[in-house]
Scaffold this active site. Structure first.
Site, PDB file in Angstrom:
ATOM      1  NE  ARG A 174      -0.936 -23.775  19.861  1.00  0.00           N
ATOM      2  CZ  ARG A 174      -1.006 -24.700  18.912  1.00  0.00           C
ATOM      3  NH1 ARG A 174      -0.060 -24.798  18.004  1.00  0.00           N
ATOM      4  NH2 ARG A 174      -2.002 -25.551  18.866  1.00  0.00           N
ATOM      5  CG  HIS A 177       3.150 -20.902  12.725  1.00  0.00           C
ATOM      6  ND1 HIS A 177       1.797 -21.022  12.495  1.00  0.00           N
ATOM      7  CD2 HIS A 177       3.437 -21.793  13.701  1.00  0.00           C
ATOM      8  CE1 HIS A 177       1.284 -21.946  13.295  1.00  0.00           C
ATOM      9  NE2 HIS A 177       2.261 -22.437  14.036  1.00  0.00           N
ATOM     10  CG  ASP A 192      -1.267 -23.395  15.179  1.00  0.00           C
ATOM     11  OD1 ASP A 192      -0.348 -24.204  14.950  1.00  0.00           O
ATOM     12  OD2 ASP A 192      -1.076 -22.317  15.761  1.00  0.00           O
ATOM     13  CG  HIS A 246       2.093 -25.718  10.989  1.00  0.00           C
ATOM     14  ND1 HIS A 246       3.445 -25.561  11.254  1.00  0.00           N
ATOM     15  CD2 HIS A 246       1.456 -25.555  12.171  1.00  0.00           C
ATOM     16  CE1 HIS A 246       3.621 -25.330  12.542  1.00  0.00           C
ATOM     17  NE2 HIS A 246       2.437 -25.303  13.136  1.00  0.00           N
TER      18      HIS A 246
HETATM   19  C1  SIN Z   1       3.415 -23.873  16.861  1.00  0.00           C
HETATM   20  O1  SIN Z   1       3.680 -24.384  15.763  1.00  0.00           O
HETATM   21  O2  SIN Z   1       2.261 -23.619  17.183  1.00  0.00           O
HETATM   22  C2  SIN Z   1       4.536 -23.505  17.813  1.00  0.00           C
HETATM   23  C3  SIN Z   1       5.508 -22.588  17.192  1.00  0.00           C
HETATM   24  C4  SIN Z   1       6.782 -22.454  17.990  1.00  0.00           C
HETATM   25  O3  SIN Z   1       7.065 -23.276  18.876  1.00  0.00           O
HETATM   26  O4  SIN Z   1       7.525 -21.514  17.718  1.00  0.00           O
END
Ligand code: SIN
Length: 278
Positions: free
Chosen positions: A269, A253, A104, A102
């Protein structure tokens, strides 16, 4: 004088490591412009050995755009800093999974331009994050497929996020109302680099506009397979202290879930606001 730092590409597909730069301090404009240039070229930047307080992570992220809390309140924020999301797996309390390709919050009308993830604690040799290059995935399509996809739009819904968050027992917070889907172009043009990139993903894209989900599924699956071929991926093995920033306008990602709830994985994050995709 801009601060001096080294940039080393990390794979043939995307991502570079930046060393010699302390992100906890404010840098001058030429330095930040050099980072932005590297970011636009490599799409993912890895800064090892950082120690950022929440306000320092916000200050760094703000250079690229306004830092906002998650629009649906998906997870708790750091005490006093709602815009710093805590992503946490800890013994006895699993973290909500993100192991689907995905970018974000594409269910939003203006998805975040970029995300900055700071690893505070990571399980030994587990919990990697993979990134794939959606600009390269676009550019290597046949001319016919590029022309077809350039005319298409897709619906991005929060429904699977709401389903995941409303399952009890994880760090995710319940979401009461699922907003209507956002409609985005299947091929978007990067507002800074002008590069085109594919912009559909497994977590949020439910169908193409004016098509049923059944009709849409085969082509969405094909785009996902095409974009996530091995040669188009960088897989990041986290060390505590890493800061990784990625461009949601150019990459997807996937957080590999090869750990369990005996492991601690703690990340902070932040996201910088983005434009409406065009
Ligand atoms: C996310 O998907 O924003 C987090 C990615 C992660 O925890 O590595």
């Amino acid at each position: 004088m801009p601060a001096s730092f080294d940039i080393k590409p990390l794979s043939g597909a995307l991502a570079a490591e930046v060393t010699g730069l302390d992100l906890s301090v404010k840098h001058d404009e030429p330095t930040m412009e050099a980072i932005r240039k590297a970011f636009l070229e490599h799409h993912v930047l890895v800064f090892p050995d950082q120690a950022l307080e929440p306000e320092q992570q916000i200050a760094f992220t703000t250079w690229f755009g306004a830092v906002e809390p998650h629009p649906l309140g998906s997870r708790r924020g750091v005490e006093g800093f709602p815009e710093v999301l805590v992503i946490e797996n800890r013994p006895g309390r699993p973290g909500a999974r993100n192991d689907e390709w995905h970018s974000d919050i594409t269910c939003s009308e203006r998805p975040p331009a970029l995300s900055v993830l700071h690893a505070l604690e990571v399980p030994w040799n587990r919990g990697d994050t993979m990134f794939c290059n959606m600009a390269r995935a676009h550019d290597t399509l046949s001319q016919g497929m590029q022309t077809l996809l350039a005319r298409m739009w897709a619906l991005h819904s929060a429904e699977s996020l709401v389903r995941r968050n409303n399952e009890p027992g994880t760090d995710a917070l319940p979401i009461a109302v699922c907003p209507p889907p956002a409609v985005h172009p299947v091929v978007r043009t990067h507002p800074e680099s002008g590069r085109k990139a594919l912009f559909v993903n497994a977590s949020f894209t439910i169908s193409f506009e004016d098509m049923t989900r059944d009709e849409s599924a085969p082509l969405l699956a094909w785009i996902a397979d095409w974009s996530t071929q091995h040669h188009n991926i960088y897989r990041h093995r986290w060390q505590a202290g890493d800061v990784v920033m990625w461009d949601n306008r150019a990459v997807m990602h996937n957080a590999v879930h090869d750990y369990d709830d005996t492991d601690t994985r703690l990340m902070h994050r932040t996201t910088a606001a983005g434009d409406r995709p065009v």
